[in-house]
Design an enzyme around this catalytic site. Sequence first.
Site, PDB file in Angstrom:
ATOM      1  N   GLY A  13       9.676  17.662 -38.226  1.00 11.57           N
ATOM      2  CA  GLY A  13       8.709  16.984 -39.082  1.00 11.57           C
ATOM      3  C   GLY A  13       9.190  16.833 -40.505  1.00 11.57           C
ATOM      4  N   ALA A  14      10.486  16.556 -40.665  1.00 13.31           N
ATOM      5  CA  ALA A  14      11.096  16.566 -41.997  1.00 13.31           C
ATOM      6  C   ALA A  14      11.217  15.181 -42.608  1.00 13.31           C
ATOM      7  CB  ALA A  14      12.469  17.229 -41.935  1.00 13.31           C
ATOM      8  N   VAL A  61      15.700  12.194 -33.836  1.00 11.45           N
ATOM      9  CA  VAL A  61      14.367  11.695 -33.544  1.00 11.45           C
ATOM     10  C   VAL A  61      13.909  12.189 -32.178  1.00 11.45           C
ATOM     11  CG1 VAL A  61      12.925   9.636 -33.300  1.00 11.45           C
ATOM     12  CG2 VAL A  61      14.826   9.660 -34.940  1.00 11.45           C
ATOM     13  N   ASN A  86       8.240  22.927 -38.776  1.00 12.50           N
ATOM     14  CA  ASN A  86       7.334  22.332 -39.749  1.00 12.50           C
ATOM     15  C   ASN A  86       6.447  21.252 -39.149  1.00 12.50           C
ATOM     16  OD1 ASN A  86       6.477  21.478 -42.621  1.00 12.50           O
ATOM     17  ND2 ASN A  86       7.366  19.608 -41.752  1.00 12.50           N
ATOM     18  N   SER A 143      -0.687  27.884 -41.695  1.00 15.82           N
ATOM     19  CA  SER A 143      -1.704  27.552 -42.693  1.00 15.82           C
ATOM     20  C   SER A 143      -2.666  28.710 -42.854  1.00 15.82           C
ATOM     21  CB  SER A 143      -2.462  26.302 -42.222  1.00 15.82           C
ATOM     22  OG  SER A 143      -3.650  26.115 -42.949  1.00 15.82           O
ATOM     23  N   TYR A 157      -7.423  22.641 -35.277  1.00 19.74           N
ATOM     24  CA  TYR A 157      -6.264  22.829 -36.142  1.00 19.74           C
ATOM     25  C   TYR A 157      -6.014  24.322 -36.377  1.00 19.74           C
ATOM     26  CZ  TYR A 157      -3.522  22.686 -40.508  1.00 19.74           C
ATOM     27  OH  TYR A 157      -2.564  22.868 -41.474  1.00 19.74           O
ATOM     28  N   ALA A 159      -6.900  26.753 -34.449  1.00 23.86           N
ATOM     29  CA  ALA A 159      -6.450  27.342 -33.185  1.00 23.86           C
ATOM     30  C   ALA A 159      -4.960  27.127 -32.978  1.00 23.86           C
ATOM     31  CB  ALA A 159      -7.236  26.748 -32.023  1.00 23.86           C
ATOM     32  N   LYS A 161      -2.606  26.370 -35.309  1.00 24.87           N
ATOM     33  CA  LYS A 161      -1.816  27.056 -36.334  1.00 24.87           C
ATOM     34  C   LYS A 161      -1.852  28.574 -36.136  1.00 24.87           C
ATOM     35  CE  LYS A 161      -0.047  23.811 -38.884  1.00 24.87           C
ATOM     36  NZ  LYS A 161       1.432  23.651 -38.969  1.00 24.87           N
TER      37      LYS A 161
END
Length: 245
Positions: A13-14, A61, A86, A143, A157, A159, A161
């Site tokens: 996810g960069a 990708v 990430n 997070s 979200y 759950a 993370k």
Amino acid sequence: MFDLSGRTALVTGAGQNIGAGIARGLAGQGAHVVVNDYFGDRAQATTDEIAAAGGSAVPSVFDVTDLDAVMAAVAAIGVVDILVNNAGLAGPTDMKAEQFRGMDPADWQASVDVNLYGVMNCCHAVIDGMCERGWGRIITISSAAGTHGVNIGVAPYSAGKGGGLAFTRTLALEVARSGVTANTLALGLFERKNREITEHFARAVPVGRTGRPEDVAAACVWLASNEAEWVTAQTIGINGGSLTS
């Protein structure tokens, strides 16, 4: 100190935002960075930015939720010394979050697929090689929503993370004697494109500002280094003084 020369880092996810900042930070310390994103143009943009600054990077990708694609990508890379998980499916991007009871069940699956299974897939692809070589660094970006309830309307979200955080901590214990560390960064309130929301968030942060990509990048550089070899199975809050546990 914190010299990453000779190391290959895969950052998922960069292609933008925090992930791009992490990739830049690792490359700035000498790592060769494999820039992953679901979108090829984003991955290429970060790669070009790193190259323009004199760093070493290539795009890769693939979808982190597709285990076969992850395995193929890692096989093509060859050696991954540093993995930064990430890639994530964000929670609400505004302040009008929907409560769990009104959510579409399909959204639960998407959030868990990316935020939990994406982490597990990438770790599965690199962990054997790290253990065989006797050196490896895994950093999972989580997070505050994964450590405690921070807001209404982000249950799926949280759950995903929280699951990625717990998984990383347990994996760390399994590989602790193989020269591999695994840690999690629990992020607090970060800047948004919407200036009004960013300013609203900043008022809730003790240091008086929201987070920036370089704040996360600095922590990743440290955790990826030789100097952090005795730091594992930890959850570190990157949050400007906000509560994370």
